[in-house]
Design an enzyme around this catalytic site. Structure first.
Site, mmCIF file in Angstrom:
data_model
loop_
_atom_site.group_PDB
_atom_site.id
_atom_site.type_symbol
_atom_site.label_atom_id
_atom_site.label_comp_id
_atom_site.label_asym_id
_atom_site.label_seq_id
_atom_site.Cartn_x
_atom_site.Cartn_y
_atom_site.Cartn_z
ATOM 1 N N ASP A 190 -0.409 -1.406 -4.784
ATOM 2 C CA ASP A 190 -0.399 -2.702 -3.698
ATOM 3 C C ASP A 190 0.685 -3.061 -3.252
ATOM 4 O OD1 ASP A 190 -3.399 -3.162 -4.357
ATOM 5 O OD2 ASP A 190 -3.190 -4.466 -5.563
ATOM 6 N N TRP A 213 -2.434 -6.089 -8.000
ATOM 7 C CA TRP A 213 -3.247 -7.160 -8.145
ATOM 8 C C TRP A 213 -4.784 -6.927 -8.261
ATOM 9 C CZ3 TRP A 213 -1.980 -12.784 -7.419
ATOM 10 C CH2 TRP A 213 -2.962 -13.661 -7.272
ATOM 11 N N GLU A 214 -5.547 -7.119 -9.322
ATOM 12 C CA GLU A 214 -6.759 -6.723 -9.459
ATOM 13 C C GLU A 214 -7.697 -7.142 -8.931
ATOM 14 O OE1 GLU A 214 -8.876 -3.921 -9.989
ATOM 15 O OE2 GLU A 214 -7.621 -3.695 -11.829
ATOM 16 N N GLU A 219 0.868 -1.369 -0.080
ATOM 17 C CA GLU A 219 -0.133 0.109 -0.035
ATOM 18 C C GLU A 219 0.730 1.308 -0.235
ATOM 19 O OE1 GLU A 219 -3.419 0.223 -0.364
ATOM 20 O OE2 GLU A 219 -3.399 -2.042 -0.608
#
Length: 198
Positions: free
Chosen positions: A89, A104-105, A74
């Site tokens: 991410d 990562w979707e 993050e």
């Protein structure tokens, strides 16, 4: 979890040929391979019912692996002369001060576009040496949260990012898929992503 393909949209300059990049890509691939379900399994088995499985819990295993290998989770990038984008991410800082980013979707196709745009701007500004977006295959997408972004949905737009003028850096998309499917495993629980169940 398995990798179906790795598509490079940008692969310019010496970085993509470096041992440093090879090691980063290996870490990302190993983080994907480490994602298993159900707990205690040595593979990723998906409950094969349309829209039945959450995606946020799947991502947590991947990020846990990266966290244990000195990635920062993050992380917000400082991009020159622009509004600060949302956090990435995971990033790994390189010795030259740049970062390598992974997304990562867990959102819809708009989120996939934003992720690639964010990493593209990072490359243009020299903040990033590279970036990877991880997306489910069309086959896997069917069994995940409704309207989650997928590789097949973003693929027609690849020419946009291939035409970015970047002298140095890497931008790629990895398509992932479950190892097997079974009605004998429980659906993966849906975490919360904003106000939506994911």
């Amino acid at each position: 979890m398995k990798i179906n393909r790795i598509e490079f949209l940008i692969k310019n300059g010496p970085f993509h040929q470096s041992s440093e990049f090879a090691a980063i890509l290996d870490e990302i691939k190993n983080a994907i391979y480490s994602v298993t379900y159900p707990e205690g399994s040595d593979e990723f088995v998906l409950y094969p019912v349309k829209n039945a499985n959450g995606v946020v819990p799947i991502k947590k295993g991947f990020l846990g692996f990266l966290d244990s290998n000195q990635w920062m989770l993050e992380h917000r990038m400082s991009i020159a002369s622009r509004l600060r984008p949302g956090p990435v991410d995971a990033v790994k800082q390189l010795p030259d001060g740049r970062f390598f980013a992974v997304e990562w979707e867990t959102g819809n196709i708009s989120s996939s576009h934003r992720a690639l745009n964010k990493m593209g701007v990072g490359l243009l500004d020299g903040v990033l040496a590279g970036g990877v977006l991880i997306l489910p295959s069309r086959n896997m997408y069917t069994y995940l949260t409704d309207r989650i972004g997928s590789y097949s949905e973003i693929e027609p737009y690849f020419p946009v990012w291939r035409n970015l003028v970047v002298n140095e850096g890497v931008l790629s998309v990895i398509e992932i898929e479950h190892d097997a499917q079974s009605m004998d495993v429980a659906p993966i629980g849906k975490g919360t992503d904003g106000r939506a169940l994911r």
